[in-house]
Design an enzyme around this catalytic site. Sequence first.
Site, mmCIF file in Angstrom:
data_model
loop_
_atom_site.group_PDB
_atom_site.id
_atom_site.type_symbol
_atom_site.label_atom_id
_atom_site.label_comp_id
_atom_site.label_asym_id
_atom_site.label_seq_id
_atom_site.Cartn_x
_atom_site.Cartn_y
_atom_site.Cartn_z
ATOM 1 N N GLU A 29 -42.523 22.766 -33.005
ATOM 2 C CA GLU A 29 -41.320 23.405 -33.541
ATOM 3 C C GLU A 29 -40.125 23.359 -32.598
ATOM 4 O OE1 GLU A 29 -43.817 26.959 -31.942
ATOM 5 O OE2 GLU A 29 -44.083 24.853 -32.507
ATOM 6 N N HIS B 129 -46.306 22.568 -28.955
ATOM 7 C CA HIS B 129 -45.381 23.231 -29.884
ATOM 8 C C HIS B 129 -44.494 22.192 -30.588
ATOM 9 C CE1 HIS B 129 -46.044 27.512 -28.892
ATOM 10 N NE2 HIS B 129 -46.441 27.028 -27.718
ATOM 11 N N GLY C 218 -15.362 41.481 -41.610
ATOM 12 C CA GLY C 218 -14.582 40.291 -41.297
ATOM 13 C C GLY C 218 -15.432 39.184 -40.723
ATOM 14 N N VAL D 140 -18.896 36.581 -40.679
ATOM 15 C CA VAL D 140 -19.431 35.653 -41.676
ATOM 16 C C VAL D 140 -20.422 36.342 -42.609
ATOM 17 C CG1 VAL D 140 -20.786 33.546 -42.009
ATOM 18 C CG2 VAL D 140 -19.087 33.646 -40.191
ATOM 19 N N ASP D 141 -21.336 37.147 -42.037
ATOM 20 C CA ASP D 141 -22.416 37.731 -42.844
ATOM 21 C C ASP D 141 -21.874 38.640 -43.946
ATOM 22 O OD1 ASP D 141 -23.948 36.437 -40.963
ATOM 23 O OD2 ASP D 141 -24.329 38.234 -39.786
ATOM 24 N N LYS E 212 -28.989 32.528 -39.673
ATOM 25 C CA LYS E 212 -27.528 32.477 -39.539
ATOM 26 C C LYS E 212 -26.943 31.167 -40.051
ATOM 27 C CE LYS E 212 -23.730 34.420 -37.804
ATOM 28 N NZ LYS E 212 -23.309 35.805 -38.060
ATOM 29 N N SER F 128 -18.889 38.818 -45.105
ATOM 30 C CA SER F 128 -17.995 38.077 -46.006
ATOM 31 C C SER F 128 -18.793 37.325 -47.064
ATOM 32 C CB SER F 128 -17.132 37.094 -45.208
ATOM 33 O OG SER F 128 -16.332 37.775 -44.270
ATOM 34 N N CYS G 238 -50.857 26.073 -30.867
ATOM 35 C CA CYS G 238 -51.095 26.761 -29.592
ATOM 36 C C CYS G 238 -52.129 27.880 -29.777
ATOM 37 C CB CYS G 238 -49.779 27.265 -29.005
ATOM 38 S SG CYS G 238 -49.897 27.682 -27.244
ATOM 39 N N TYR G 239 -51.737 29.152 -29.701
ATOM 40 C CA TYR G 239 -52.705 30.228 -29.951
ATOM 41 C C TYR G 239 -53.322 30.060 -31.335
ATOM 42 C CZ TYR G 239 -54.837 34.839 -30.330
ATOM 43 O OH TYR G 239 -55.751 35.856 -30.479
ATOM 44 N N GLY H 241 -48.753 32.497 -29.484
ATOM 45 C CA GLY H 241 -48.676 33.906 -29.116
ATOM 46 C C GLY H 241 -49.095 34.115 -27.677
#
Length: 517
Positions: free
Chosen positions: A174, A172, A227, A229-230, A372, A232, A82-83, A55
């Site tokens: 990640e 980090h 139309g 992806v989400d 996503k 649909s 980190c933080y 953070g």
Amino acid sequence: MTDRILIIDFGSQVTQLIARRVRESGVYSEIHPFNSVTDQLLEEYAPKAIILSGGPASVTWEESPRAPAKVFEMGVPVLGICYGQQTMMEQLGGKVETSDHREFGRAYVEINKNCALFDGVWEVGTSEQVWMSHGDRVGKLAPGFEVVATSEGAPYAAVANEEKKFYAVQFHPEVVHTPHGAQLLKNFTHNVAGCSGDWTMAAFKEQALDAIRKQVGDGKVICGLSGGVDSSVVAVLLHEAIGEQLTCVFVDTGFMRAGESEQVVSMFRDNYNIQLVHRDASDDFLGAIGDSIDPEVKRKAIGKLFIDVFEEEAKKVGGADFLAQGTLYPDVIESVSFTGGPSVTIKSHHNVGGLPERMNMQLVEPLRELFKDEVRDLGRELGLPDSFVDRHPFPGPGLAIRIPGQPINREKLDILRKADSIYLEEIRNAGLYNTIWQAFAVLLPVKTVGVMGDARTHDYACALRAVTSTDGMTADYYHFDHDFLSRVANRIINECRGINRVTYDITSKPPGTIEWE
């Protein structure tokens, strides 16, 4: 119950990456802002382990964010990043100091001692690349901890209390710039916390189907199909869960890519037998934006009309009890400032804000826990074809924000659609479509002089854009070779009457955005 990891967010720009890495290893995780984590939430969520994110705040400031004391009293493993490392040390009796020696970017840590976090990944005596981003650093360890790795700017780059299964790192793990970071996180979730790693998209699908049936009962659901992806994936998931209780409404704004409207309608009517209302409102949408060239005015006009048309069509089919939306997890997560104030992401008009209240409906958002790429995986699990699932993102206002700085009409839309179609066809032919996050053409508000067939032309210039990204938050332009760009430019100029010049946009994000408007 599926094993779950709780990530407490202190406002890092990369907190989402922690959740992604944990989920990629088959363990379900959720992000909660530090100021929303109560003792009750901790008990109800019952995490197998807890991760404290980085953070922007300084632990040395008055009233800087802290983890709830209960985090360290639950008897579950805790990892501070980190933080997260700094507040863990401070809260457990250590000390954090502001250092003159800051570390930002690539750094190297020396591995001094083995610990469960490093098993099978790093060995004592080696020097390992990591990604640092800190000014403060730990100056004194909390009781029970020992140093397991150091760096030039952080004498306590990694520390461990093996007895309590508390670990903390200044770097980090990640981010991709820490090459073995994902393995370190997996060691924490699987080896230290004992998670089984059995969270799969197949399991999520069954849970989602169950949850939809419980929420909806015998009610009717209406879904706005864009139309993309989400929406649909939402539509197919809902259809599998509740069948004929679902009606989809596809509002064709006239701003779609070439052939897209026809593809959407045929796929859902022919392959899934979903009740689908198709409303061609292209004239209405062109009229709504008029001669406006301001992108925000265009977006708002399109969004308002979309809601009006959608509501009209919903009334024609007899209304509904629920509205389905393709809200994703990044939309749900609040980014936290160091004063604790949340700022919420606002999506484009296809998340039809305001409709549930106006139409007295409840929301169904079955994707709100997914990123996503996970939505794409769910789409494959549901049997959607790869050609549909892997489509590049497309903005809600569509081509209306790819004709910047000029009034829009059908002629310009047709010119742009043709250029865009040629560009994407060549990208597919070159086998690059799935390597690129997003690619599109932009029709510029500039006419240039050219020579074609010994005659003078005065036509539009077109810009091509292609970027690589993992999440759309940052992006780099795609480095096409010049032969490819030459081939595309040649085709566009020869086949698109109205364009006589092609340029390529090499701006990264930041400072630019992916879209031009």
